[in-house]
Design a protein around this motif. Structure first.
Motif, PDB file in Angstrom:
ATOM      1  N   THR A   1      14.470  10.169 -20.277  1.00 15.79           N
ATOM      2  CA  THR A   1      14.321  11.633 -20.216  1.00 15.79           C
ATOM      3  C   THR A   1      14.504  12.117 -18.776  1.00 15.79           C
ATOM      4  O   THR A   1      13.993  11.501 -17.834  1.00 15.79           O
TER       5      THR A   1
ATOM      6  N   GLN B   1      17.018  23.444 -23.850  1.00 18.14           N
ATOM      7  CA  GLN B   1      17.359  22.858 -25.162  1.00 18.14           C
ATOM      8  C   GLN B   1      18.348  23.750 -25.906  1.00 18.14           C
ATOM      9  O   GLN B   1      19.235  23.275 -26.599  1.00 18.14           O
TER      10      GLN B   1
ATOM     11  N   GLN C   1      23.357  21.525 -21.842  1.00 18.29           N
ATOM     12  CA  GLN C   1      23.418  20.302 -22.662  1.00 18.29           C
ATOM     13  C   GLN C   1      24.763  19.588 -22.489  1.00 18.29           C
ATOM     14  O   GLN C   1      24.815  18.363 -22.445  1.00 18.29           O
TER      15      GLN C   1
ATOM     16  N   LYS D   1      25.137  15.769 -21.252  1.00 15.49           N
ATOM     17  CA  LYS D   1      25.804  14.818 -22.139  1.00 15.49           C
ATOM     18  C   LYS D   1      26.954  14.092 -21.406  1.00 15.49           C
ATOM     19  O   LYS D   1      27.094  12.870 -21.484  1.00 15.49           O
TER      20      LYS D   1
ATOM     21  N   THR E   1       8.024  11.968 -21.249  1.00 11.47           N
ATOM     22  CA  THR E   1       8.245  12.195 -22.681  1.00 11.47           C
ATOM     23  C   THR E   1       9.393  13.183 -22.858  1.00 11.47           C
ATOM     24  O   THR E   1       9.594  14.069 -22.031  1.00 11.47           O
ATOM     25  N   SER E   2      10.139  13.026 -23.940  1.00 11.76           N
ATOM     26  CA  SER E   2      11.279  13.917 -24.171  1.00 11.76           C
ATOM     27  C   SER E   2      10.736  15.285 -24.632  1.00 11.76           C
ATOM     28  O   SER E   2       9.577  15.361 -25.053  1.00 11.76           O
ATOM     29  N   PRO E   3      11.495  16.365 -24.582  1.00 13.20           N
ATOM     30  CA  PRO E   3      12.904  16.424 -24.214  1.00 13.20           C
ATOM     31  C   PRO E   3      13.123  16.573 -22.703  1.00 13.20           C
ATOM     32  O   PRO E   3      12.154  16.716 -21.938  1.00 13.20           O
ATOM     33  N   ASP E   4      14.417  16.579 -22.313  1.00 15.25           N
ATOM     34  CA  ASP E   4      14.783  16.865 -20.926  1.00 15.25           C
ATOM     35  C   ASP E   4      14.278  18.268 -20.577  1.00 15.25           C
ATOM     36  O   ASP E   4      14.201  19.134 -21.458  1.00 15.25           O
ATOM     37  N   SER E   5      13.959  18.483 -19.296  1.00 15.15           N
ATOM     38  CA  SER E   5      13.434  19.812 -18.932  1.00 15.15           C
ATOM     39  C   SER E   5      13.964  20.272 -17.575  1.00 15.15           C
ATOM     40  O   SER E   5      14.389  19.455 -16.749  1.00 15.15           O
TER      41      SER E   5
ATOM     42  N   CYS F   1      14.156  10.639 -13.523  1.00 12.76           N
ATOM     43  CA  CYS F   1      14.054  10.102 -14.882  1.00 12.76           C
ATOM     44  C   CYS F   1      13.132   8.892 -14.852  1.00 12.76           C
ATOM     45  O   CYS F   1      12.990   8.224 -13.821  1.00 12.76           O
TER      46      CYS F   1
END
Ligand code: ADP
Ligand code: DP6
Ligand code: CO
Length: 358
Positions: free
Chosen positions: A109, A76, A82, A86, A61-65, A56
């Protein structure tokens, strides 16, 4: 390095586990809560493992991948991935709230890169090794103090079987009774050192992706199989007690019988589903026959087969019977298309293993 360009990173590997009492059915699909408890053996990482790096940075840049085996995965739209992210972020946030000097990694991210050194989605527990590695890599990145049991609650939400890959040796996943899933977690039944003579052989009959994913298949079973009800409510609870006793007493014959019975019971409820689900093929059935012949010749149970949601066979045996177990495999090799090449190479004895940091 300083400021926004700093990259925080952690890598880990995680083993697969192969159940002897199978998980096949969810009572809650959102939280991944099972219809029954299950029990598995964690295999050595020398043969089969998932390797995951979590990084991280403010510069990402977002999103997480997630890149899995070199290809971008759509995380996503994966509610289960997710949920893992979270939960892990919220544990990190708590640490950051307690200690203001910690970098705010929970806000950054995440980039995940993972690779399995064995076939993915082919019934060799890639989702187990994969989600165990994902959770462990991020927990390490975030320096979380949680125990493997606590992390198993998170890994379970990624893929049920993954909760058992956070521990080595003989591992139970207790179904639990709470609605929020806080008691549906993995627990070590016995360490590797308790029964170090135990071995597993993995026969890759097919490296192809299975036709029906575990998630979809077990849902069909829960909705349509009438046989499954007795399995969930009576058969598995009884077998869990019996096999745990056999493990504690190192009673291989009882262990082997229950392992084979439970694999057959799982495939029976697959066949009893509508539309019916077929995971085993002719080579799998030849492997079963070869095990039964070897046991008959020995006059006792010296090896046990088990099949996950795919045609690939795993054979458990004790080290002293290595020769006979290898013989089982040799007898069916000629039935596997292309066995002289890649598939022959895939047959490896496994010692037990546990999660290691690399
Ligand atoms: P398997 O029998 O191999 O466990 P499943 O149908 O249960 O097959 O799950 C396969 C899915 O698990 C893959 O399509 C992928 O979404 C996920 N998966 C497998 N390996 C990994 C990994 N290393 N990291 C993250 N997710 C993974
Ligand atoms: C046959 O854990 O892959 O391997 O929770 O939907 O990801 P999801 O399913 P998954 O199912 C594993 C099924 C099994 C039996 C077992 O490992 O216990
Ligand atoms: Co799986």
């Amino acid at each position: 390095m300083s400021g926004s360009s700093q990259i925080y990173r952690s890598s880990t590997t995680a083993p697969v586990n192969i159940a002897v009492i199978k998980y096949w059915g969810k009572r809650d699909t959102a939280l991944n809560l099972p219809t029954n408890s299950s029990l598995s053996l964690t295999l050595s990482q020398k043969s089969l493992r998932a390797h995951t790096t979590a990084s991280c940075s403010e510069s990402f840049t977002s999103p997480d991948s997630l890149i899995l085996n070199g290809e971008k995965e759509d995380i996503q739209s994966s509610k289960r991935t997710q949920a893992c992210l979270k939960n892990l972020r919220s544990l990190r946030e708590k640490l950051e709230a307690k200690d203001g000097s910690l970098p705010k990694l929970s806000k950054l991210t995440l980039r995940l890169v993972s690779a399995n050194n064995f076939p993915t989605a082919a019934g060799l527990a890639s989702s187990a090794a994969g989600f165990a590695a994902l959770v462990r890599a991020i927990a390490d990145l975030y320096e979380l103090p949680q125990s493997p049991e606590e992390l198993s609650i998170i890994a379970r939400q990624g893929s049920g079987s993954a909760c058992r890959s956070l521990m080595g040796g003989f591992v139970a996943w207790r179904a639990g009774t709470k609605e929020d899933g806080s008691d549906s977690l993995a627990e070590e039944v016995a360490p590797v050192s308790h029964w170090p003579e135990m071995r597993a052989l993995v026969l890759v009959v097919s490296a192809e992706k299975k036709g029906v994913s575990s998630t979809a298949g077990m849902q069909t079973t829960v909705e349509t199989s009438t046989l499954a009800r007795a399995r969930f409510s009576e058969i598995v609870p009884r077998r869990m007690k019996e096999i745990e006793k056999a493990i504690h007493e190192k009673d291989f014959e009882t262990f082997a019988r229950i392992t084979m019975q439970d694999s057959n019971s799982f495939h029976a409820i697959c066949l009893d589903s509508w539309p019916p689900i077929h995971y085993m093929n002719d080579v799998s059935r030849a492997a079963m026959n070869a095990v039964e012949t070897a046991n008959r010749k020995a006059g006792k149970l010296i090896c046990a087969y088990t099949f996950d949601a795919g045609p690939n066979a795993v054979i458990y045996y004790l080290e002293e019977h290595t020769h006979q177990a290898a013989g089982v495999f040799k007898s069916i090799l000629p039935r596997i298309p292309g066995w002289e090449g890649e598939f022959g190479e895939m047959i490896r004895p496994n010692e037990f293993g546990s999660l290691e940091q690399k």
